[in-house]
Design an enzyme around this catalytic site. Structure first.
Site, PDB file in Angstrom:
ATOM      1  N   PRO A  29       0.786  -1.229   0.000  1.00 25.82           N
ATOM      2  CA  PRO A  29       0.000   0.000   0.000  1.00 25.82           C
ATOM      3  C   PRO A  29       0.820   1.282   0.000  1.00 25.82           C
ATOM      4  O   PRO A  29       1.859   1.362   0.659  1.00 25.82           O
ATOM      5  CB  PRO A  29      -0.828  -0.106   1.290  1.00 25.82           C
ATOM      6  CG  PRO A  29      -0.104  -1.087   2.138  1.00 25.82           C
ATOM      7  CD  PRO A  29       0.539  -2.053   1.194  1.00 25.82           C
ATOM      8  N   ASN A  30       0.321   2.220  -0.762  1.00 26.85           N
ATOM      9  CA  ASN A  30       0.856   3.582  -0.869  1.00 26.85           C
ATOM     10  C   ASN A  30       2.151   3.686  -1.670  1.00 26.85           C
ATOM     11  O   ASN A  30       2.642   4.791  -1.924  1.00 26.85           O
ATOM     12  CB  ASN A  30       1.045   4.226   0.525  1.00 26.85           C
ATOM     13  CG  ASN A  30      -0.262   4.281   1.288  1.00 26.85           C
ATOM     14  OD1 ASN A  30      -1.237   4.822   0.768  1.00 26.85           O
ATOM     15  ND2 ASN A  30      -0.314   3.700   2.470  1.00 26.85           N
ATOM     16  N   ARG A  53       4.874  10.953  -2.479  1.00 22.22           N
ATOM     17  CA  ARG A  53       4.606  10.647  -1.077  1.00 22.22           C
ATOM     18  C   ARG A  53       5.838  10.926  -0.210  1.00 22.22           C
ATOM     19  O   ARG A  53       6.890  10.329  -0.413  1.00 22.22           O
ATOM     20  CB  ARG A  53       4.270   9.158  -0.996  1.00 22.22           C
ATOM     21  CG  ARG A  53       4.154   8.623   0.376  1.00 22.22           C
ATOM     22  CD  ARG A  53       4.183   7.098   0.370  1.00 22.22           C
ATOM     23  NE  ARG A  53       3.932   6.620   1.709  1.00 22.22           N
ATOM     24  CZ  ARG A  53       4.210   5.403   2.122  1.00 22.22           C
ATOM     25  NH1 ARG A  53       4.740   4.513   1.304  1.00 22.22           N
ATOM     26  NH2 ARG A  53       3.963   5.049   3.366  1.00 22.22           N
ATOM     27  N   TYR A  58      10.985   8.981   1.162  1.00 23.34           N
ATOM     28  CA  TYR A  58      10.930   7.965   0.096  1.00 23.34           C
ATOM     29  C   TYR A  58      11.526   8.419  -1.235  1.00 23.34           C
ATOM     30  O   TYR A  58      11.537   7.648  -2.198  1.00 23.34           O
ATOM     31  CB  TYR A  58       9.471   7.525  -0.103  1.00 23.34           C
ATOM     32  CG  TYR A  58       8.869   6.887   1.132  1.00 23.34           C
ATOM     33  CD1 TYR A  58       9.348   5.669   1.607  1.00 23.34           C
ATOM     34  CD2 TYR A  58       7.837   7.506   1.841  1.00 23.34           C
ATOM     35  CE1 TYR A  58       8.819   5.080   2.752  1.00 23.34           C
ATOM     36  CE2 TYR A  58       7.295   6.927   2.985  1.00 23.34           C
ATOM     37  CZ  TYR A  58       7.791   5.718   3.428  1.00 23.34           C
ATOM     38  OH  TYR A  58       7.264   5.134   4.559  1.00 23.34           O
ATOM     39  N   ASN A  63       8.048  -5.617  -0.965  1.00 23.39           N
ATOM     40  CA  ASN A  63       7.915  -4.493  -0.037  1.00 23.39           C
ATOM     41  C   ASN A  63       6.435  -4.429   0.327  1.00 23.39           C
ATOM     42  O   ASN A  63       5.629  -3.861  -0.414  1.00 23.39           O
ATOM     43  CB  ASN A  63       8.381  -3.184  -0.665  1.00 23.39           C
ATOM     44  CG  ASN A  63       8.380  -2.037   0.351  1.00 23.39           C
ATOM     45  OD1 ASN A  63       7.835  -2.179   1.440  1.00 23.39           O
ATOM     46  ND2 ASN A  63       8.985  -0.923  -0.010  1.00 23.39           N
ATOM     47  N   ALA A  88       3.157  -0.899   4.759  1.00 23.05           N
ATOM     48  CA  ALA A  88       2.582  -0.910   6.117  1.00 23.05           C
ATOM     49  C   ALA A  88       2.104  -2.298   6.542  1.00 23.05           C
ATOM     50  O   ALA A  88       2.121  -2.624   7.735  1.00 23.05           O
ATOM     51  CB  ALA A  88       1.429   0.088   6.188  1.00 23.05           C
ATOM     52  N   GLU A 114      12.748  -9.487   1.492  1.00 20.77           N
ATOM     53  CA  GLU A 114      11.952  -8.354   1.999  1.00 20.77           C
ATOM     54  C   GLU A 114      12.777  -7.077   1.833  1.00 20.77           C
ATOM     55  O   GLU A 114      13.956  -7.052   2.193  1.00 20.77           O
ATOM     56  CB  GLU A 114      11.652  -8.596   3.484  1.00 20.77           C
ATOM     57  CG  GLU A 114      10.969  -7.418   4.166  1.00 20.77           C
ATOM     58  CD  GLU A 114      10.774  -7.648   5.675  1.00 20.77           C
ATOM     59  OE1 GLU A 114      11.038  -8.766   6.168  1.00 20.77           O
ATOM     60  OE2 GLU A 114      10.358  -6.687   6.343  1.00 20.77           O
ATOM     61  N   HIS A 119      12.809  -2.622   2.176  1.00 18.78           N
ATOM     62  CA  HIS A 119      12.206  -1.348   2.568  1.00 18.78           C
ATOM     63  C   HIS A 119      13.092  -0.216   2.076  1.00 18.78           C
ATOM     64  O   HIS A 119      14.325  -0.320   2.128  1.00 18.78           O
ATOM     65  CB  HIS A 119      12.021  -1.265   4.087  1.00 18.78           C
ATOM     66  CG  HIS A 119      11.110  -2.318   4.601  1.00 18.78           C
ATOM     67  ND1 HIS A 119       9.749  -2.260   4.419  1.00 18.78           N
ATOM     68  CD2 HIS A 119      11.367  -3.513   5.204  1.00 18.78           C
ATOM     69  CE1 HIS A 119       9.205  -3.351   4.920  1.00 18.78           C
ATOM     70  NE2 HIS A 119      10.166  -4.136   5.397  1.00 18.78           N
ATOM     71  N   ARG A 121      12.926   4.470  12.653  1.00 18.66           N
ATOM     72  CA  ARG A 121      11.629   5.148  12.652  1.00 18.66           C
ATOM     73  C   ARG A 121      10.792   4.666  13.854  1.00 18.66           C
ATOM     74  O   ARG A 121      11.349   4.109  14.794  1.00 18.66           O
ATOM     75  CB  ARG A 121      10.940   4.899  11.305  1.00 18.66           C
ATOM     76  CG  ARG A 121      11.768   5.429  10.126  1.00 18.66           C
ATOM     77  CD  ARG A 121      11.086   5.216   8.789  1.00 18.66           C
ATOM     78  NE  ARG A 121       9.860   5.988   8.699  1.00 18.66           N
ATOM     79  CZ  ARG A 121       8.948   5.819   7.718  1.00 18.66           C
ATOM     80  NH1 ARG A 121       9.159   4.919   6.768  1.00 18.66           N
ATOM     81  NH2 ARG A 121       7.863   6.560   7.693  1.00 18.66           N
TER      82      ARG A 121
HETATM   83  C1  DQA Z   1       8.222   1.030   3.831  1.00 16.44           C
HETATM   84  C2  DQA Z   1       8.302   1.211   5.349  1.00 16.44           C
HETATM   85  C3  DQA Z   1       6.944   0.969   5.994  1.00 16.44           C
HETATM   86  O1  DQA Z   1       7.037   1.145   7.405  1.00 16.44           O
HETATM   87  C4  DQA Z   1       5.929   1.954   5.474  1.00 16.44           C
HETATM   88  O2  DQA Z   1       4.657   1.675   6.008  1.00 16.44           O
HETATM   89  C5  DQA Z   1       5.893   2.007   3.982  1.00 16.44           C
HETATM   90  C6  DQA Z   1       7.129   1.894   3.222  1.00 16.44           C
HETATM   91  C7  DQA Z   1       9.551   1.386   3.141  1.00 16.44           C
HETATM   92  O3  DQA Z   1       9.734   0.944   2.014  1.00 16.44           O
HETATM   93  O4  DQA Z   1      10.364   2.132   3.703  1.00 16.44           O
HETATM   94  O5  DQA Z   1       4.838   2.233   3.394  1.00 16.44           O
HETATM   95  O6  DQA Z   1       7.945  -0.338   3.566  1.00 16.44           O
END
Ligand code: DQA
Length: 136
Positions: free
Chosen positions: A6-7, A14, A19, A70, A73, A94, A96, A103
């Site tokens: 998501p997102n 964003r 990011y 990835n 959230a 995995e 990020h 964080r």
């Molecule tokens: C994320 C880190 C997550 O905590 C966050 O909710 C994201 C992006 C990252 O790529 O840094 O949406 O996965």
């Protein structure tokens, strides 16, 4: 296969301080040019069940050498995505973009990590490239 949660469709717009300002579409184009000998597929969804479905589809019969996941959230909340990663045969790395350990505390927890081949955190979009390299 790259699976984004998501997102991540909003990358570039964003929270660019966290990011970056590149969209995933532009980044993917660069990645595909750089690794022209690889087939790099991409799936993004804001819906947990769709991500689980995609992990299942990509996860058997050697369709892919690896999955770069990835889960955004959902990483920190989804037993279902963690179980999907445990259920499949294809190795999952995995990733990020941000350093989740630098964080909020809720981002220090991952339901994916225990069943991932490895975890790459905090290298910006380069995290995806490092994950791809880990498969060869
Ligand atoms: C994320 C880190 C997550 O905590 C966050 O909710 C994201 C992006 C990252 O790529 O840094 O949406 O996965």
């Amino acid at each position: 296969m790259i699976i984004n949660g998501p997102n991540l469709n909003l990358l570039g717009k964003r929270e660019p301080k966290i990011y970056g300002s590149l969209s995933f579409t532009d980044f993917l184009e660069e990645l595909r040019e750089k690794y022209a000998n690889l087939q790099i597929d991409h799936f993004q969804s804001n819906i947990e069940g769709e991500i689980i479905g995609q992990i299942q589809e990509a996860g058997f019969d050697g369709v892919y050498d690896g999955i770069v996941l990835n889960a955004a959230a959902f990483t920190h909340t989804s037993v279902g995505i963690g179980d999907a990663v445990a259920a499949i045969e294809t190795p999952v790395v995995e990733v990020h973009i941000s350093n989740t350990f630098d964080r909020e505390e809720f981002r220090h927890v991952s339901f994916i990590s225990p069943n991932a081949k490895g975890v790459i955190v905090g290298f910006g979009l380069q995290s995806y490239e490092l994950a791809i390299q880990s498969f060869f």
